[in-house]
Write an enzyme that holds these catalytic residues in place. Structure first.
Site, mmCIF file in Angstrom:
data_model
loop_
_atom_site.group_PDB
_atom_site.id
_atom_site.type_symbol
_atom_site.label_atom_id
_atom_site.label_comp_id
_atom_site.label_asym_id
_atom_site.label_seq_id
_atom_site.Cartn_x
_atom_site.Cartn_y
_atom_site.Cartn_z
ATOM 1 N N ASP A 76 4.157 6.998 -7.786
ATOM 2 C CA ASP A 76 5.121 6.630 -6.593
ATOM 3 C C ASP A 76 6.577 6.621 -7.297
ATOM 4 O O ASP A 76 7.542 6.976 -6.644
ATOM 5 C CB ASP A 76 4.940 5.176 -6.244
ATOM 6 C CG ASP A 76 3.521 4.956 -5.711
ATOM 7 O OD1 ASP A 76 3.197 5.784 -4.707
ATOM 8 O OD2 ASP A 76 2.760 4.111 -6.156
ATOM 9 N N HIS A 106 0.806 -1.204 0.026
ATOM 10 C CA HIS A 106 0.138 -0.038 -0.201
ATOM 11 C C HIS A 106 0.765 1.156 -0.017
ATOM 12 O O HIS A 106 1.130 1.903 -1.131
ATOM 13 C CB HIS A 106 -1.011 -0.034 1.281
ATOM 14 C CG HIS A 106 -1.905 0.791 1.249
ATOM 15 N ND1 HIS A 106 -2.150 1.921 0.082
ATOM 16 C CD2 HIS A 106 -2.935 1.354 2.273
ATOM 17 C CE1 HIS A 106 -3.028 2.667 0.429
ATOM 18 N NE2 HIS A 106 -3.390 2.594 1.865
ATOM 19 N N HIS A 143 -0.398 0.695 -12.566
ATOM 20 C CA HIS A 143 -1.097 0.853 -11.284
ATOM 21 C C HIS A 143 -2.226 -0.170 -11.065
ATOM 22 O O HIS A 143 -2.982 -0.316 -12.153
ATOM 23 C CB HIS A 143 -1.437 2.226 -11.385
ATOM 24 C CG HIS A 143 -2.101 2.818 -9.694
ATOM 25 N ND1 HIS A 143 -3.427 2.342 -9.314
ATOM 26 C CD2 HIS A 143 -1.516 3.528 -8.772
ATOM 27 C CE1 HIS A 143 -3.339 2.981 -7.986
ATOM 28 N NE2 HIS A 143 -2.169 3.585 -7.760
#
Length: 426
Positions: free
Chosen positions: A363, A265, A306
């Site tokens: 990210d 996560h 993703h």
């Protein structure tokens, strides 16, 4: 809202009519709550096909690469808003006017200090403890320091707790970093904005107060905006589940931090830097790209693609531009950052990655930005938690503002049926 019906036909039983609910946007949802009357319920591990709640806060369309906060596209908020204005939007449903924003910003600034005794609480942790371990403990303990506003049925108490959490999270995050470094903890400054204040508390010392770079502060603010909320993810769902029991807001946010700590996560941007360490140098990129393409090789390129966004992550474009600005501002000659940029170039042009929509995600870029600013990888998820606090508290407040039930998932039991202890046990 429920103007259509679905019919469930189970062999040997009468058909069951189920309402079909229609939201503002997005697919229709079949309401299965009445199934319990038939003695049956649904099986959905990971809740991949289950809406656990109704919400007006955030909408995601993963196929189209859409992320809306209260209807506003994330790209527009990142470009034309700032983090505290986005916080106000998430909490209240509408953008503030000038007076409302000034009052909100002032309230946040007046709550950035933490109880002085909290410093002593930090001394119970080892200096080498993971920052997320400290965050879980300290945030959960806030209810012992701010127990004057814990009545969750009181709207004013909920509001005060929300302000305190949003205001104090940067202070606690910076204190966590300073504690691990053995440096004095820095007090917040009301003359700085939210992002500037965080960077001040992170990197300044009583012996030397350096001015905060506007470029880095702007980049930090955008990272906060882009991580502010992301619908019913694991940590947000955890906060809602904890909140459904009547737990106090600090305990609920601590639960969210614990869920975010999981590498699947909140640890994604940290995993990007670890992957770059594993690749080592630009000369090794081709070998590792080949490994990523080999379905029999467990190696994965972190920060590409993703789970939710099937075409592109709408946050990534903003982050890439910010990443370029930060690297240009700092003029860093870092082999790891050079490696990251080369890897990005290859992934954007390689047919294998393009066909599978394995684009660099938020990210990938946020990890590079945070490293360039000088933030250690162990702090990456802490910053994610800092930014996501407003999303968690918005969902918590939304749940409590209407009728709700304690969360109680069902299970498909596959263990032993009832059996008796052996008769010779006596």
């Amino acid at each position: 809202m429920a103007d259509k019906k679905a019919q469930l036909i189970i062999e040997g039983s009468a058909p069951v009519e189920l309402p079909v609910l229609t939201g503002t946007v997005g697919p229709d949802v079949i309401d299965v709550r009445s199934l319990t009357a038939t003695g049956r319920f649904t099986f959905d591990p990971g809740f991949m096909s289950t809406a656990s709640c109704e919400s007006k806060i955030t909408y995601i369309d993963g196929d189209k690469g859409v992320l809306l906060h209260r209807g506003y596209p994330i790209e527009q908020l990142a470009e034309h808003s700032d983090y505290l204005e986005t916080c106000y939007l998430l909490l209240n449903g509408e953008l503030p006017n000038q007076e409302e924003k000034a009052r909100f910003v002032s309230t946040i600034k007046n709550h950035t200090m933490v109880h002085e005794q909290l410093k002593s609480f930090f001394n119970g942790f080892r200096r080498d403890a993971h920052p997320m371990a400290i965050m879980c403990g300290v945030v959960g303990a806030l209810s012992a320091f701010y127990h004057d506003s814990l009545d969750i049925n009181n709207p004013r108490h909920r509001e005060v707790s929300a302000m305190r959490l949003i205001a104090k999270m940067p202070t606690i995050a910076a204190m966590t970093y300073k504690y691990s470094m053995g440096q004095p903890m820095m007090y917040p400054r009301n003359d700085l904005n939210y992002a500037e204040n965080f960077l001040h508390m992170m990197f300044n010392t009583p012996a030397e107060i350096k001015p905060i770079s506007p470029v880095l502060a702007k980049a930090m603010d955008k990272i906060f905006i882009l991580h502010a909320d992301h619908e019913q993810n694991a940590s947000t769902s955890t906060v809602r589940l904890a909140g459904s029991s009547g737990a106090n807001p600090f305990a609920c946010i601590a639960a969210g931090i614990a869920a975010l700590w999981g590498p699947a996560h909140g640890g994604a941007n940290e995993a990007v830097l670890n992957m770059l360490d594993e690749i080592g140098s630009v000369e090794n990129i081709d070998k590792f790209v080949a490994k990523a393409k080999d379905k029999n090789d467990p190696f994965k390129l972190m920060g590409f693609g993703h789970r939710v966004y099937k075409n592109f992550d709408p946050r990534a474009k903003v982050m890439k531009q910010t990443c370029d600005e930060v690297l240009a501002e700092l003029g860093i000659n870092d082999p790891q950052l050079e490696l990251a940029m080369k890897l990005e170039e290859i992934a954007r042009n390689d047919p294998y990655f393009k066909e599978r929509n394995l684009y660099p995600n938020v990210d990938f870029y946020s990890g590079i930005i945070l490293k360039a600013i000088g933030i250690p990888t162990s702090m990456f998820t802490v910053i994610f938690a800092l930014a996501r606090t407003v999303g968690w508290i918005s969902h918590w407040k939304e749940m409590l503002s209407g009728p709700y039930k304690i969360g109680r998932p069902r299970q498909l039991y596959t263990g032993h049926p009832q059996r008796d202890l052996p008769a010779d046990r006596d």
